[in-house]
Design a protein around this motif. Structure first.
Motif, PDB file in Angstrom:
ATOM      1  N   UNK A 180      26.177 -16.391 -11.989  1.00  0.00           N
ATOM      2  CA  UNK A 180      25.108 -15.718 -12.736  1.00  0.00           C
ATOM      3  C   UNK A 180      24.508 -16.729 -13.698  1.00  0.00           C
ATOM      4  N   UNK A 181      23.178 -16.745 -13.797  1.00  0.00           N
ATOM      5  CA  UNK A 181      22.517 -17.634 -14.759  1.00  0.00           C
ATOM      6  C   UNK A 181      23.021 -17.324 -16.166  1.00  0.00           C
ATOM      7  N   UNK A 182      23.228 -18.371 -16.956  1.00  0.00           N
ATOM      8  CA  UNK A 182      23.765 -18.182 -18.305  1.00  0.00           C
ATOM      9  C   UNK A 182      22.818 -17.336 -19.161  1.00  0.00           C
ATOM     10  N   UNK A 183      21.520 -17.491 -18.978  1.00  0.00           N
ATOM     11  CA  UNK A 183      20.570 -16.700 -19.779  1.00  0.00           C
ATOM     12  C   UNK A 183      20.705 -15.213 -19.479  1.00  0.00           C
ATOM     13  N   UNK A 184      20.868 -14.866 -18.222  1.00  0.00           N
ATOM     14  CA  UNK A 184      21.033 -13.464 -17.846  1.00  0.00           C
ATOM     15  C   UNK A 184      22.431 -12.992 -18.238  1.00  0.00           C
ATOM     16  N   UNK A 185      23.439 -13.787 -17.929  1.00  0.00           N
ATOM     17  CA  UNK A 185      24.814 -13.404 -18.223  1.00  0.00           C
ATOM     18  C   UNK A 185      25.047 -13.167 -19.703  1.00  0.00           C
ATOM     19  N   UNK A 186      24.506 -14.051 -20.542  1.00  0.00           N
ATOM     20  CA  UNK A 186      24.703 -13.892 -21.977  1.00  0.00           C
ATOM     21  C   UNK A 186      23.947 -12.674 -22.506  1.00  0.00           C
ATOM     22  N   UNK A 187      22.737 -12.474 -22.012  1.00  0.00           N
ATOM     23  CA  UNK A 187      21.956 -11.319 -22.466  1.00  0.00           C
ATOM     24  C   UNK A 187      22.644 -10.009 -22.095  1.00  0.00           C
ATOM     25  N   UNK A 188      23.145  -9.920 -20.883  1.00  0.00           N
ATOM     26  CA  UNK A 188      23.832  -8.706 -20.442  1.00  0.00           C
ATOM     27  C   UNK A 188      25.142  -8.534 -21.207  1.00  0.00           C
ATOM     28  N   UNK A 189      25.915  -9.611 -21.318  1.00  0.00           N
ATOM     29  CA  UNK A 189      27.207  -9.561 -22.006  1.00  0.00           C
ATOM     30  C   UNK A 189      27.036  -9.124 -23.466  1.00  0.00           C
ATOM     31  N   UNK A 190      26.149  -9.785 -24.172  1.00  0.00           N
ATOM     32  CA  UNK A 190      25.982  -9.462 -25.592  1.00  0.00           C
ATOM     33  C   UNK A 190      25.268  -8.124 -25.782  1.00  0.00           C
ATOM     34  N   UNK A 219      42.564 -11.016 -30.694  1.00  0.00           N
ATOM     35  CA  UNK A 219      42.549 -12.363 -30.115  1.00  0.00           C
ATOM     36  C   UNK A 219      42.753 -12.330 -28.606  1.00  0.00           C
ATOM     37  N   UNK A 220      43.647 -11.469 -28.136  1.00  0.00           N
ATOM     38  CA  UNK A 220      43.906 -11.368 -26.694  1.00  0.00           C
ATOM     39  C   UNK A 220      42.654 -10.900 -25.964  1.00  0.00           C
ATOM     40  N   UNK A 221      42.011  -9.858 -26.481  1.00  0.00           N
ATOM     41  CA  UNK A 221      40.813  -9.322 -25.825  1.00  0.00           C
ATOM     42  C   UNK A 221      39.651 -10.316 -25.850  1.00  0.00           C
ATOM     43  N   UNK A 222      39.445 -10.971 -26.993  1.00  0.00           N
ATOM     44  CA  UNK A 222      38.349 -11.951 -27.066  1.00  0.00           C
ATOM     45  C   UNK A 222      38.607 -13.143 -26.147  1.00  0.00           C
ATOM     46  N   UNK A 223      39.833 -13.614 -26.098  1.00  0.00           N
ATOM     47  CA  UNK A 223      40.161 -14.717 -25.198  1.00  0.00           C
ATOM     48  C   UNK A 223      39.956 -14.295 -23.741  1.00  0.00           C
ATOM     49  N   UNK A 224      40.445 -13.112 -23.404  1.00  0.00           N
ATOM     50  CA  UNK A 224      40.252 -12.597 -22.045  1.00  0.00           C
ATOM     51  C   UNK A 224      38.788 -12.448 -21.695  1.00  0.00           C
ATOM     52  N   UNK A 261      33.047  -9.180 -12.662  1.00  0.00           N
ATOM     53  CA  UNK A 261      33.701 -10.002 -13.689  1.00  0.00           C
ATOM     54  C   UNK A 261      32.944  -9.914 -15.015  1.00  0.00           C
ATOM     55  N   UNK A 262      31.621  -9.934 -14.939  1.00  0.00           N
ATOM     56  CA  UNK A 262      30.811  -9.828 -16.159  1.00  0.00           C
ATOM     57  C   UNK A 262      31.055  -8.493 -16.847  1.00  0.00           C
ATOM     58  N   UNK A 263      31.094  -7.428 -16.077  1.00  0.00           N
ATOM     59  CA  UNK A 263      31.343  -6.113 -16.664  1.00  0.00           C
ATOM     60  C   UNK A 263      32.732  -6.074 -17.307  1.00  0.00           C
ATOM     61  N   UNK A 264      33.724  -6.663 -16.638  1.00  0.00           N
ATOM     62  CA  UNK A 264      35.078  -6.706 -17.192  1.00  0.00           C
ATOM     63  C   UNK A 264      35.098  -7.511 -18.492  1.00  0.00           C
ATOM     64  N   UNK A 265      34.338  -8.613 -18.530  1.00  0.00           N
ATOM     65  CA  UNK A 265      34.242  -9.419 -19.754  1.00  0.00           C
ATOM     66  C   UNK A 265      33.618  -8.604 -20.886  1.00  0.00           C
ATOM     67  N   UNK A 266      32.643  -7.775 -20.559  1.00  0.00           N
ATOM     68  CA  UNK A 266      31.998  -6.921 -21.563  1.00  0.00           C
ATOM     69  C   UNK A 266      33.000  -5.905 -22.110  1.00  0.00           C
ATOM     70  N   UNK A 267      33.781  -5.310 -21.236  1.00  0.00           N
ATOM     71  CA  UNK A 267      34.789  -4.335 -21.671  1.00  0.00           C
ATOM     72  C   UNK A 267      35.813  -5.004 -22.591  1.00  0.00           C
ATOM     73  N   UNK A 275      34.260 -14.107 -18.665  1.00  0.00           N
ATOM     74  CA  UNK A 275      32.828 -14.394 -18.720  1.00  0.00           C
ATOM     75  C   UNK A 275      32.536 -15.774 -18.128  1.00  0.00           C
ATOM     76  N   UNK A 276      33.420 -16.725 -18.386  1.00  0.00           N
ATOM     77  CA  UNK A 276      33.280 -18.068 -17.840  1.00  0.00           C
ATOM     78  C   UNK A 276      33.252 -18.035 -16.311  1.00  0.00           C
ATOM     79  N   UNK A 277      34.163 -17.275 -15.708  1.00  0.00           N
ATOM     80  CA  UNK A 277      34.186 -17.162 -14.248  1.00  0.00           C
ATOM     81  C   UNK A 277      32.948 -16.434 -13.725  1.00  0.00           C
ATOM     82  N   UNK A 278      32.481 -15.434 -14.459  1.00  0.00           N
ATOM     83  CA  UNK A 278      31.281 -14.711 -14.040  1.00  0.00           C
ATOM     84  C   UNK A 278      30.063 -15.625 -14.007  1.00  0.00           C
TER      85      UNK A 278
END
Length: 104
Positions: free
Chosen positions: A53-63, A36-41, A5-11, A46-49
């Motif tokens: 996943x810890x928010x600190x790790x999830x945000x660092x990986x996502x961004x 707007x569609x892609x950012x909302x998605x 899910x995190x990887x999909x959020x990154x894409x 990312x919320x579900x991921x």
């Protein structure tokens, strides 16, 4: 599943950023709407991921990966200047993301 899910959020975030560039400041309607569609998605996914996943790790990986993908695509498709420092620091971002991912 959370990492997928995190990887999909990154894409999706990456596609949102590309759509931002292609919208030319909201002059083009389709890329503007897709942005707007892609950012909302991305935010929803990312919320579900972050449920597992810890928010600190999830945000660092996502961004971090979003930044790295966008930098590479900017150089390849938008003909942005390529130089040693840009490549070096993009690689540092990727190494940092890998380190954080392995640490969690």
């Amino acid at each position: 599943m959370s990492w997928l899910l995190l990887f999909f959020a990154i894409v999706l975030e990456f596609l949102g950023t590309l759509s931002t560039k292609l919208s030319h400041g909201f002059e083009r309607i389709l890329p503007s709407v897709l942005m707007f569609v892609f950012y909302l998605g991305s935010m929803v996914t990312w919320n579900f991921a972050l449920k597992k996943i810890d928010v600190s790790i999830g945000y660092a990986v996502w961004s971090g990966l979003g930044i790295a993908f966008t930098a590479v695509m900017g150089m390849l498709f938008f003909k942005e200047p390529i130089n040693v420092s840009k490549i070096f620091f993009t690689v540092l971002i990727i190494v940092g993301v890998i380190g954080l991912s392995l640490k969690s």
